[in-house]
Structure formats: structure tokens, C-alpha cells
Write an enzyme that holds these catalytic residues in place. Structure first.
Site, mmCIF file in Angstrom:
data_model
loop_
_atom_site.group_PDB
_atom_site.id
_atom_site.type_symbol
_atom_site.label_atom_id
_atom_site.label_comp_id
_atom_site.label_asym_id
_atom_site.label_seq_id
_atom_site.Cartn_x
_atom_site.Cartn_y
_atom_site.Cartn_z
ATOM 1 N N ARG A 76 -16.401 -25.643 23.042
ATOM 2 C CA ARG A 76 -16.807 -25.042 21.776
ATOM 3 C C ARG A 76 -16.053 -25.667 20.593
ATOM 4 O O ARG A 76 -16.617 -25.894 19.522
ATOM 5 C CB ARG A 76 -16.536 -23.525 21.835
ATOM 6 C CG ARG A 76 -17.272 -22.730 20.791
ATOM 7 C CD ARG A 76 -17.230 -21.250 21.126
ATOM 8 N NE ARG A 76 -16.005 -20.620 20.661
ATOM 9 C CZ ARG A 76 -15.916 -19.951 19.522
ATOM 10 N NH1 ARG A 76 -16.948 -19.824 18.739
ATOM 11 N NH2 ARG A 76 -14.782 -19.393 19.159
ATOM 12 N N ARG A 102 -24.968 -18.745 17.092
ATOM 13 C CA ARG A 102 -23.705 -19.082 17.760
ATOM 14 C C ARG A 102 -22.535 -18.730 16.869
ATOM 15 O O ARG A 102 -22.630 -18.827 15.644
ATOM 16 C CB ARG A 102 -23.632 -20.585 18.030
ATOM 17 C CG ARG A 102 -24.321 -20.943 19.287
ATOM 18 C CD ARG A 102 -24.326 -22.424 19.517
ATOM 19 N NE ARG A 102 -25.470 -22.717 20.350
ATOM 20 C CZ ARG A 102 -25.483 -22.559 21.664
ATOM 21 N NH1 ARG A 102 -24.409 -22.139 22.295
ATOM 22 N NH2 ARG A 102 -26.577 -22.820 22.339
ATOM 23 N N ASN A 118 -23.129 -15.170 6.434
ATOM 24 C CA ASN A 118 -24.041 -14.933 7.555
ATOM 25 C C ASN A 118 -24.992 -13.793 7.181
ATOM 26 O O ASN A 118 -24.576 -12.810 6.584
ATOM 27 C CB ASN A 118 -23.226 -14.533 8.791
ATOM 28 C CG ASN A 118 -24.092 -14.347 10.022
ATOM 29 O OD1 ASN A 118 -25.065 -15.072 10.227
ATOM 30 N ND2 ASN A 118 -23.755 -13.377 10.845
ATOM 31 N N THR A 119 -26.264 -13.960 7.550
ATOM 32 C CA THR A 119 -27.203 -12.837 7.394
ATOM 33 C C THR A 119 -27.243 -12.093 8.719
ATOM 34 O O THR A 119 -27.235 -12.708 9.786
ATOM 35 C CB THR A 119 -28.621 -13.328 7.050
ATOM 36 O OG1 THR A 119 -29.138 -14.073 8.152
ATOM 37 C CG2 THR A 119 -28.630 -14.201 5.815
ATOM 38 N N HIS A 120 -27.287 -10.774 8.656
ATOM 39 C CA HIS A 120 -27.265 -9.977 9.888
ATOM 40 C C HIS A 120 -28.295 -8.850 9.792
ATOM 41 O O HIS A 120 -28.355 -8.144 8.779
ATOM 42 C CB HIS A 120 -25.867 -9.392 10.105
ATOM 43 C CG HIS A 120 -25.749 -8.647 11.393
ATOM 44 N ND1 HIS A 120 -25.622 -9.280 12.607
ATOM 45 C CD2 HIS A 120 -25.781 -7.320 11.665
ATOM 46 C CE1 HIS A 120 -25.565 -8.379 13.568
ATOM 47 N NE2 HIS A 120 -25.668 -7.179 13.029
ATOM 48 N N ASP A 152 -15.823 -14.318 9.196
ATOM 49 C CA ASP A 152 -14.421 -14.468 9.573
ATOM 50 C C ASP A 152 -14.376 -14.788 11.061
ATOM 51 O O ASP A 152 -15.395 -15.144 11.645
ATOM 52 C CB ASP A 152 -13.600 -13.226 9.169
ATOM 53 C CG ASP A 152 -13.991 -11.991 9.960
ATOM 54 O OD1 ASP A 152 -14.812 -12.085 10.894
ATOM 55 O OD2 ASP A 152 -13.460 -10.903 9.640
ATOM 56 N N GLY A 154 -14.060 -12.846 13.580
ATOM 57 C CA GLY A 154 -14.599 -11.823 14.473
ATOM 58 C C GLY A 154 -16.113 -11.956 14.613
ATOM 59 O O GLY A 154 -16.734 -12.876 14.070
ATOM 60 N N ASP A 156 -19.226 -10.546 13.406
ATOM 61 C CA ASP A 156 -19.845 -9.724 12.355
ATOM 62 C C ASP A 156 -18.865 -8.729 11.748
ATOM 63 O O ASP A 156 -19.228 -7.594 11.416
ATOM 64 C CB ASP A 156 -21.085 -9.005 12.905
ATOM 65 C CG ASP A 156 -22.128 -9.992 13.408
ATOM 66 O OD1 ASP A 156 -22.272 -11.060 12.783
ATOM 67 O OD2 ASP A 156 -22.784 -9.717 14.417
HETATM 68 C C1 GRF Z 1 -32.594 -12.848 11.273
HETATM 69 O O1 GRF Z 1 -32.918 -11.489 11.410
HETATM 70 C C2 GRF Z 1 -31.130 -13.078 11.420
HETATM 71 O O2 GRF Z 1 -30.334 -12.150 10.785
HETATM 72 C C3 GRF Z 1 -31.028 -12.941 12.915
HETATM 73 O O3 GRF Z 1 -32.071 -13.747 13.382
HETATM 74 C C4 GRF Z 1 -33.134 -13.672 12.423
HETATM 75 C C5 GRF Z 1 -33.473 -15.074 12.026
HETATM 76 O O4 GRF Z 1 -34.790 -15.179 11.684
HETATM 77 N N1 GRF Z 1 -29.762 -13.169 13.450
HETATM 78 P P1 GRF Z 1 -35.378 -16.505 11.047
HETATM 79 O O5 GRF Z 1 -34.943 -17.670 11.922
HETATM 80 O O6 GRF Z 1 -34.854 -16.617 9.653
HETATM 81 O O7 GRF Z 1 -36.851 -16.310 11.090
#
Ligand code: GRF
Length: 214
Positions: A76, A102, A118-120, A152, A154, A156
Site C-alpha cells: 500500500r 481506497r 472526500n465525499t461520503h 485524515d 482515519g 471517514d
Molecule cells: C458516492 O456516493 C461516493 O460518496 C461513494 O461512491 C459514490 C461515487 O459515485 N463513496 P460516482 O462514482 O461519483 O458516481
């Protein structure tokens, strides 16, 4: 002009929304001019950890792309070093993990944080991890959400930049709920990039606050 490298693993629909919003903003579309401030940002490159990711988006929008696969590296850390090198070639001010499935190693986080987002698909610290949509459905709650966080070391756990609540409707499946969440994620992503680019969102200040705990 804020220069961004975006990393994806899948369909990249959130990234597409960002690319389209930036394009509309550059064209000065009336719809955007009426509602929202311009987005002073450009996507410098799109990277992926798998050739299955939708890098056709890069061609469609005329953006360079690269793939750095874990299986081509000993471990990694070595993968993270190679990824870091490829990202750095584009000299980004901001790195976005947008559906990048990842965990990036500490050396990568250290190189970019707090300019690493990061989007979550949940309202963190609720439902961290790779199965946030499934976990929210299984928990039987009536609402979940979407979050943008500073990455960071961790899973999320980083400081929340912005987040929004999304209702869970009776009869929702994983697909219907995830699509509703992604619509919210797209708005958050575009607004966050606009804010970071024009300085109304100060990532250093947000990072200096206490991190959330899962
Ligand atoms: C999003 O909901 C993201 O937060 C999650 O995977 C999805 C990605 O969707 N971890 P896309 O590849 O942008 O369509």
C-alpha cells in the site's frame, strides 16, 4: 484559479457534475449567473486506482488522466508513493477523492492535507466506511445524508467541511437511496469547490478544529 486533481474508482457521476458546473461557469451561462457565483477552479487531471473507472470523462472534457493500480506495487505504501508522484505532476492546490474506494496512506494524506477532501454518502460521523448507504438502510433510520470532509489518517474521521441531511423514504432500495444521496453530494461538491476557490471556505481553519469521531 484553483487547480484540482480528482481521484475516482467508479462511474464518476459526482465528478461529471463538477466538470459540467465548471464548464457552465466558464461559459457564463445565464442560469448560473442568476443563481451562483462563478467557480474559479479547473480540473487539472483525473486519476483512478483501476482501469474500470470512468476515465472516458477525462477524454470527454479534455482533461489528462492516469491510473495507478495497487496490484502493480509491492504494498500500500509503494502504491501510495506512486499515486502521490502522479498527482504531484499536476501541481494541484486541492485533491478530491470522489468515489475513490481506497484509503490513501499517511504519506499521501500528509502531502496534501488539509487540501485533500472526500465525499461520503452519509451524515458523518454516522455510517463511516465503504458501506454507508447499506448501513443506513439496515439501521432503520428515517434520514441519512451526505458529507464532504478533510481526509485524515482515519476512516471517514476528518473534519466536516459541509454536510446535508437526506430523507430515507419508505420502500427505498440501496439504488434509490444512493441516487438521492448522490444528488445531494453533487450539490455539496460543487458548492464546496466554489467556496474553496473563492476563499469563503478556509480549509486550514476547519482542519484546526477538533476532528469528528466515528
Ligand atoms: C458516492 O456516493 C461516493 O460518496 C461513494 O461512491 C459514490 C461515487 O459515485 N463513496 P460516482 O462514482 O461519483 O458516481
Amino acid at each position: 484559479m484553483l487547480s484540482i486533481v480528482v481521484l475516482i474508482s467508479g462511474t464518476g457521476s459526482n465528478l461529471r457534475a463538477l466538470l459540467e458546473a465548471i464548464e457552465r461557469s466558464q461559459r457564463g451561462d445565464a442560469a448560473d449567473a442568476a443563481g451562483a457565483a462563478p467557480i474559479r477552479a479547473r480540473i487539472a487531471a483525473i486519476g483512478a486506482d483501476t482501469e474500470r473507472a470512468n476515465l472516458a470523462l477525462a477524454d470527454e472534457f479534455g482533461v489528462p488522466s492516469f491510473v495507478v493500480r495497487p496490484r502493480d506495487h509491492a504494498d500500500r505504501e509503494a502504491w501510495g508513493e506512486a499515486l502521490l508522484e502522479r498527482v504531484r505532476e499536476h501541481g494541484p492546490d486541492l485533491v478530491l477523492l470522489s468515489g475513490f474506494m481506497r484509503l490513501v496512506p499517511p504519506a499521501f494524506v500528509g502531502a496534501f492535507a488539509p487540501n485533500l477532501l472526500n465525499t461520503h454518502p452519509a451524515h458523518l460521523p454516522e455510517f463511516p466506511g465503504a458501506h454507508a448507504v447499506r448501513d443506513a438502510l439496515a439501521a432503520g433510520v428515517t434520514e441519512t445524508g451526505a458529507s464532504i470532509i478533510i481526509v485524515d489518517d482515519g476512516v471517514d474521521t476528518g473534519p466536516v467541511v459541509d454536510q446535508v441531511r437526506v430523507p430515507i423514504e419508505p420502500g427505498d432500495t440501496h439504488a434509490t437511496l444512493h441516487e438521492r444521496i448522490k444528488a445531494a453530494e453533487r450539490r455539496l461538491l460543487v458548492d464546496t469547490v466554489r467556496g474553496v476557490a473563492d476563499g469563503t471556505i478556509d480549509l486550514d481553519a476547519i482542519a484546526a478544529k477538533e476532528p469528528t469521531t466515528a
